[in-house]
Design a protein around this motif. Structure first.
Motif, PDB file in Angstrom:
ATOM      1  N   ALA B 301      29.814  48.681  42.487  1.00  0.00           N
ATOM      2  CA  ALA B 301      29.502  47.686  43.526  1.00  0.00           C
ATOM      3  C   ALA B 301      28.478  48.269  44.492  1.00  0.00           C
ATOM      4  O   ALA B 301      28.672  49.355  45.036  1.00  0.00           O
ATOM      5  N   GLY B 302      27.409  47.552  44.651  1.00  0.00           N
ATOM      6  CA  GLY B 302      26.381  48.009  45.579  1.00  0.00           C
ATOM      7  C   GLY B 302      25.373  48.951  44.949  1.00  0.00           C
ATOM      8  O   GLY B 302      24.299  49.181  45.499  1.00  0.00           O
ATOM      9  N   SER B 303      25.723  49.525  43.803  1.00  0.00           N
ATOM     10  CA  SER B 303      24.754  50.438  43.182  1.00  0.00           C
ATOM     11  C   SER B 303      24.225  49.896  41.858  1.00  0.00           C
ATOM     12  O   SER B 303      23.213  50.383  41.352  1.00  0.00           O
ATOM     13  N   VAL B 304      24.919  48.917  41.286  1.00  0.00           N
ATOM     14  CA  VAL B 304      24.442  48.307  40.039  1.00  0.00           C
ATOM     15  C   VAL B 304      24.134  46.836  40.333  1.00  0.00           C
ATOM     16  O   VAL B 304      25.002  46.109  40.842  1.00  0.00           O
ATOM     17  N   ALA B 305      22.916  46.440  40.033  1.00  0.00           N
ATOM     18  CA  ALA B 305      22.481  45.070  40.352  1.00  0.00           C
ATOM     19  C   ALA B 305      23.364  44.041  39.641  1.00  0.00           C
ATOM     20  O   ALA B 305      23.732  44.228  38.474  1.00  0.00           O
ATOM     21  N   GLY B 306      23.729  42.995  40.374  1.00  0.00           N
ATOM     22  CA  GLY B 306      24.475  41.879  39.784  1.00  0.00           C
ATOM     23  C   GLY B 306      25.975  41.989  39.921  1.00  0.00           C
ATOM     24  O   GLY B 306      26.693  41.025  39.639  1.00  0.00           O
ATOM     25  N   ILE B 307      26.475  43.155  40.345  1.00  0.00           N
ATOM     26  CA  ILE B 307      27.934  43.294  40.477  1.00  0.00           C
ATOM     27  C   ILE B 307      28.328  43.059  41.936  1.00  0.00           C
ATOM     28  O   ILE B 307      27.929  43.811  42.827  1.00  0.00           O
ATOM     29  N   THR B 308      29.074  41.986  42.137  1.00  0.00           N
ATOM     30  CA  THR B 308      29.459  41.614  43.490  1.00  0.00           C
ATOM     31  C   THR B 308      30.872  42.093  43.814  1.00  0.00           C
ATOM     32  O   THR B 308      31.618  42.491  42.923  1.00  0.00           O
ATOM     33  N   GLY B 309      31.209  41.995  45.100  1.00  0.00           N
ATOM     34  CA  GLY B 309      32.540  42.415  45.548  1.00  0.00           C
ATOM     35  C   GLY B 309      32.499  43.824  46.111  1.00  0.00           C
ATOM     36  O   GLY B 309      31.489  44.520  46.034  1.00  0.00           O
ATOM     37  N   THR B 310      33.622  44.224  46.687  1.00  0.00           N
ATOM     38  CA  THR B 310      33.686  45.546  47.308  1.00  0.00           C
ATOM     39  C   THR B 310      34.252  46.569  46.310  1.00  0.00           C
ATOM     40  O   THR B 310      34.983  46.196  45.390  1.00  0.00           O
ATOM     41  N   PRO B 311      33.959  47.854  46.506  1.00  0.00           N
ATOM     42  CA  PRO B 311      34.548  48.877  45.626  1.00  0.00           C
ATOM     43  C   PRO B 311      36.076  48.847  45.676  1.00  0.00           C
ATOM     44  O   PRO B 311      36.749  49.036  44.659  1.00  0.00           O
ATOM     45  N   GLU B 312      36.616  48.595  46.874  1.00  0.00           N
ATOM     46  CA  GLU B 312      38.072  48.587  47.040  1.00  0.00           C
ATOM     47  C   GLU B 312      38.735  47.485  46.215  1.00  0.00           C
ATOM     48  O   GLU B 312      39.871  47.627  45.761  1.00  0.00           O
ATOM     49  N   ALA B 313      38.015  46.358  46.035  1.00  0.00           N
ATOM     50  CA  ALA B 313      38.626  45.201  45.364  1.00  0.00           C
ATOM     51  C   ALA B 313      39.053  45.530  43.937  1.00  0.00           C
ATOM     52  O   ALA B 313      40.081  45.038  43.457  1.00  0.00           O
ATOM     53  N   ALA B 314      38.264  46.363  43.251  1.00  0.00           N
ATOM     54  CA  ALA B 314      38.614  46.703  41.861  1.00  0.00           C
ATOM     55  C   ALA B 314      39.944  47.459  41.822  1.00  0.00           C
ATOM     56  O   ALA B 314      40.826  47.151  41.009  1.00  0.00           O
ATOM     57  N   VAL B 315      40.073  48.449  42.705  1.00  0.00           N
ATOM     58  CA  VAL B 315      41.311  49.255  42.733  1.00  0.00           C
ATOM     59  C   VAL B 315      42.485  48.409  43.224  1.00  0.00           C
ATOM     60  O   VAL B 315      43.597  48.496  42.688  1.00  0.00           O
ATOM     61  N   ASN B 316      42.238  47.573  44.243  1.00  0.00           N
ATOM     62  CA  ASN B 316      43.318  46.739  44.774  1.00  0.00           C
ATOM     63  C   ASN B 316      43.832  45.753  43.728  1.00  0.00           C
ATOM     64  O   ASN B 316      45.050  45.608  43.530  1.00  0.00           O
ATOM     65  N   ALA B 317      42.901  45.058  43.057  1.00  0.00           N
ATOM     66  CA  ALA B 317      43.310  44.075  42.038  1.00  0.00           C
ATOM     67  C   ALA B 317      44.035  44.768  40.899  1.00  0.00           C
ATOM     68  O   ALA B 317      45.055  44.279  40.393  1.00  0.00           O
ATOM     69  N   PHE B 318      43.507  45.931  40.499  1.00  0.00           N
ATOM     70  CA  PHE B 318      44.173  46.683  39.426  1.00  0.00           C
ATOM     71  C   PHE B 318      45.608  47.016  39.813  1.00  0.00           C
ATOM     72  O   PHE B 318      46.549  46.814  39.033  1.00  0.00           O
ATOM     73  N   THR B 319      45.776  47.553  41.020  1.00  0.00           N
ATOM     74  CA  THR B 319      47.108  48.008  41.439  1.00  0.00           C
ATOM     75  C   THR B 319      48.083  46.846  41.551  1.00  0.00           C
ATOM     76  O   THR B 319      49.250  46.955  41.143  1.00  0.00           O
ATOM     77  N   LEU B 320      47.610  45.731  42.106  1.00  0.00           N
ATOM     78  CA  LEU B 320      48.490  44.563  42.208  1.00  0.00           C
ATOM     79  C   LEU B 320      48.940  44.111  40.824  1.00  0.00           C
ATOM     80  O   LEU B 320      50.111  43.819  40.587  1.00  0.00           O
ATOM     81  N   MET B 321      47.973  44.061  39.906  1.00  0.00           N
ATOM     82  CA  MET B 321      48.286  43.590  38.562  1.00  0.00           C
ATOM     83  C   MET B 321      49.201  44.565  37.825  1.00  0.00           C
ATOM     84  O   MET B 321      50.200  44.169  37.215  1.00  0.00           O
ATOM     85  N   LYS B 322      48.886  45.848  37.937  1.00  0.00           N
ATOM     86  CA  LYS B 322      49.625  46.840  37.147  1.00  0.00           C
ATOM     87  C   LYS B 322      50.981  47.158  37.776  1.00  0.00           C
ATOM     88  O   LYS B 322      52.017  47.107  37.089  1.00  0.00           O
ATOM     89  N   ALA B 323      50.974  47.496  39.054  1.00  0.00           N
ATOM     90  CA  ALA B 323      52.226  47.932  39.688  1.00  0.00           C
ATOM     91  C   ALA B 323      53.175  46.759  39.929  1.00  0.00           C
ATOM     92  O   ALA B 323      54.359  46.821  39.569  1.00  0.00           O
ATOM     93  N   ILE B 324      52.639  45.690  40.535  1.00  0.00           N
ATOM     94  CA  ILE B 324      53.504  44.548  40.876  1.00  0.00           C
ATOM     95  C   ILE B 324      53.725  43.653  39.657  1.00  0.00           C
ATOM     96  O   ILE B 324      54.807  43.140  39.417  1.00  0.00           O
ATOM     97  N   GLY B 325      52.643  43.427  38.898  1.00  0.00           N
ATOM     98  CA  GLY B 325      52.760  42.503  37.764  1.00  0.00           C
ATOM     99  C   GLY B 325      53.471  43.078  36.561  1.00  0.00           C
ATOM    100  O   GLY B 325      54.184  42.357  35.860  1.00  0.00           O
ATOM    101  N   ARG B 326      53.296  44.375  36.296  1.00  0.00           N
ATOM    102  CA  ARG B 326      53.820  44.924  35.032  1.00  0.00           C
ATOM    103  C   ARG B 326      54.870  46.019  35.215  1.00  0.00           C
ATOM    104  O   ARG B 326      55.951  45.953  34.640  1.00  0.00           O
TER     105      ARG B 326
END
Lengths: 81, 464
Positions: B301-326
């Motif tokens: 995020a921010g270093s590769v053109a076309g990728i939107t969102g914050t760096p934190e969002a990837a880790v946050n979404a992953f953790t919610l899905m993995k820890a809470i979801g699975r």
């Protein structure tokens, strides 16, 4: 009152985390034998199965309370030692 | 005499049940994570901050700049090592490792992590695809599979210990309201994928002639939480020792492959960071491996053109899905499978009663630490406006905790590579491989569709 035989107090059973990680290659790489999810599961050297400590079989041989296996008795399956 | 023995057994069992938790990595991850959070809050309340101790390399362009940074902050880096050595050393000692062996090994791990952290701050790192998690993994794999990781370094390579500590610290940057908002979606998405993945692996496996216990162990490893899922299911159904080994091998093999493949595929598709994090959380098997992939993608995020969102969002979404979801459902899977194994499958000569108590006993307790951490910071930030939070709380409390989290994850990524020996993973046999691979394919495709189509808007908004 009679003792309930279970794998947890059987001489053929080992659930020591360090020994489990040696016996199951890769367990320590992306997992752990020290995690809560393992509960008290361990390996039975007699059946060569990975079992819950509360399991039991006809070949049970009492050795001592769960988690208090005397080290000087020698390990039931040396490949884990 | 018999009565005395009985009492000794029963007393010890009761003691074991009570004393079991302090001997788990979950307990120490919670203690260390929450301890650091409370320390940060206490320092903030006293007009100070954890910032000095939570030191991290800053962006640099030329090598002399990087060296100057290290020289100027040498005392802080040393102090941080002492802090980590104290808390992680205490945990390692409680888990049965000798402190005298842990500390020198951890010193080396810390130095290697510092080098990686520094590399990640090079302004050309993204240009050369030198994402710290992938570099850590690649270097670790290279060492482990060529010259071999030295035996004396092993006590400090505790992947799960570090990743759980990092996840508890991660809770400090996720408001409880966000977890409550995203949790149900994560659970629904994860449930769909988990059931389909398990079903695929199990039925393909049985169709190929695999023992049901092996098929179930493989299925849970692929569908729920990787190696942890495999050992929980293996124990619940009474699988053969080699069946558990096969499941562990296949989980690791595919987890390592997907660490590299998922971020690259998401990058090629230019997915927003939140969406990619959710996909990785749905389709990666292990927490540590998934975090490596999610953090790598967040770095785009921010270093590769076309990728939107914050760096934190990837880790946050992953953790919610993995820890809470699975992850939190592993006890339920183990309980259900133990009931089926005991009542429906062929006997093994071992009787095992499927008790509901294992749902709690197997519960990954570090998730509670993650939720508690979130609750503490939500409580502390109550009464602050968003602007005040950004200006006051973020730099003094949340920021330093995020830095400590990155350290914990860096220890994790290095440890993965250094403990993975590929030779050990190649003896699974073709039929288990085909069954597991069928599940991987379903998992990745369904995870992709759910993350990028069905719940796309939801996961995209997480990264705003």
């Amino acid at each position: 009152m009679s003792a309930r035989a279970c794998c947890g107090n059987c001489r053929h059973f080992s659930n020591d985390p360090v020994q489990l990680e040696c016996a199951l290659p890769g367990l320590g790489a992306l997992g752990s034998a020290h995690g809560a999810v393992r509960d008290q599961d361990g390996i039975c050297g007699k059946h060569e199965r990975y079992l819950r400590a509360s399991s039991v079989c006809a070949g049970h041989e009492f050795t001592g309370p769960l988690g208090r296996r005397p080290r000087d008795e020698g390990h039931p399956f040396p490949q884990l030692s | 005499m018999s009565e005395l023995i009985d009492r000794a057994i029963n007393t010890s069992k009761a003691e074991t049940a009570r004393a079991a938790l302090p001997r788990t990595e979950d307990f120490w991850a919670i203690l260390i994570g929450l301890g650091l959070i409370l320390l940060a809050v206490a320092l903030f309340a006293g007009g100070s901050s954890l910032k000095w101790l939570a030191v991290a390399p800053q962006k640099w362009s030329h090598a002399p700049e990087a060296l100057r940074q290290l020289r100027d902050h040498a005392t802080q880096y040393l102090a941080l090592w002492v802090l980590w050595a104290l808390v992680l050393g205490a945990g390692a000692a409680a888990l049965g490792y000798r402190l005298g062996r842990f500390l020198p090994a951890f010193a080396l791990l810390y130095l290697a992590s510092l080098a990686l952290y520094l590399l990640g701050q090079w302004d050309q790192a993204a240009h050369y695809n030198l994402e710290p998690p992938l570099v850590a993994l690649a270097i670790g794999l290279l060492i482990s599979n060529t010259v071999g990781t030295p035996q004396w370094a092993q006590p400090a390579l505790r992947v799960e210990f570090y990743v759980k500590t990092g996840i508890v610290l991660l809770g400090a940057s996720l408001p409880l309201t966000l977890i409550a908002w995203a949790g149900p979606v994560a659970i629904v998405q994860a449930a769909i994928v988990s059931l389909l993945t398990f079903g695929t692996i199990y039925f393909v496996g049985v169709r190929l002639g695999l023992d049901r216990r092996l098929a179930a162990t493989l299925g849970t490893g692929g569908a729920v939480c990787g190696v942890s899922g495999a050992i929980a299911a293996g124990g619940a159904v009474g699988a053969k020792k080699e069946q558990v080994s096969i499941a562990i091998s296949l989980v690791i093999l595919w987890a390592i492959v997907t660490i590299f493949v998922l971020p690259l595929a998401a990058r090629a598709l230019q997915l927003p960071t939140g969406v990619a994090g959710a996909w990785i959380g749905t389709s990666e098997f292990a927490d540590a491996a998934g975090l490596a992939a999610a953090q790598t993608y967040g770095g785009y995020a921010g270093s590769v053109a076309g990728i939107t969102g914050t760096p934190e969002a990837a880790v946050n979404a992953f953790t919610l899905m993995k820890a809470i979801g699975r992850d939190v459902w592993i006890g339920v899977w183990a309980f259900v499978l133990s009931l089926i194994a005991a009542t429906r499958w062929e006997a093994t000569g071992v009787q095992s009663r499927g008790k509901a108590a294992q749902i709690w006993r197997r519960f990954p307790k570090f998730v509670l630490g993650f939720l508690l951490a979130s609750a503490i910071l939500t409580l502390i930030s109550h009464g602050y406006s968003y602007a005040e939070y950004k200006k006051i709380l973020q730099p003094a409390v949340v920021g330093p905790l995020q830095v400590l989290r990155v350290w914990a994850f860096t220890f994790t990524f290095l440890s993965i590579g250094l403990t993975t020996r590929l030779r050990e993973l190649l003896s699974a046999g073709s039929r288990p491989f085909y069954a597991f691979t069928a599940g991987v394919a379903v998992n990745i495709v369904v995870g992709f569709v759910l993350s990028t189509q069905v719940f796309s808007g939801f996961w995209t908004s997480l990264g705003q």
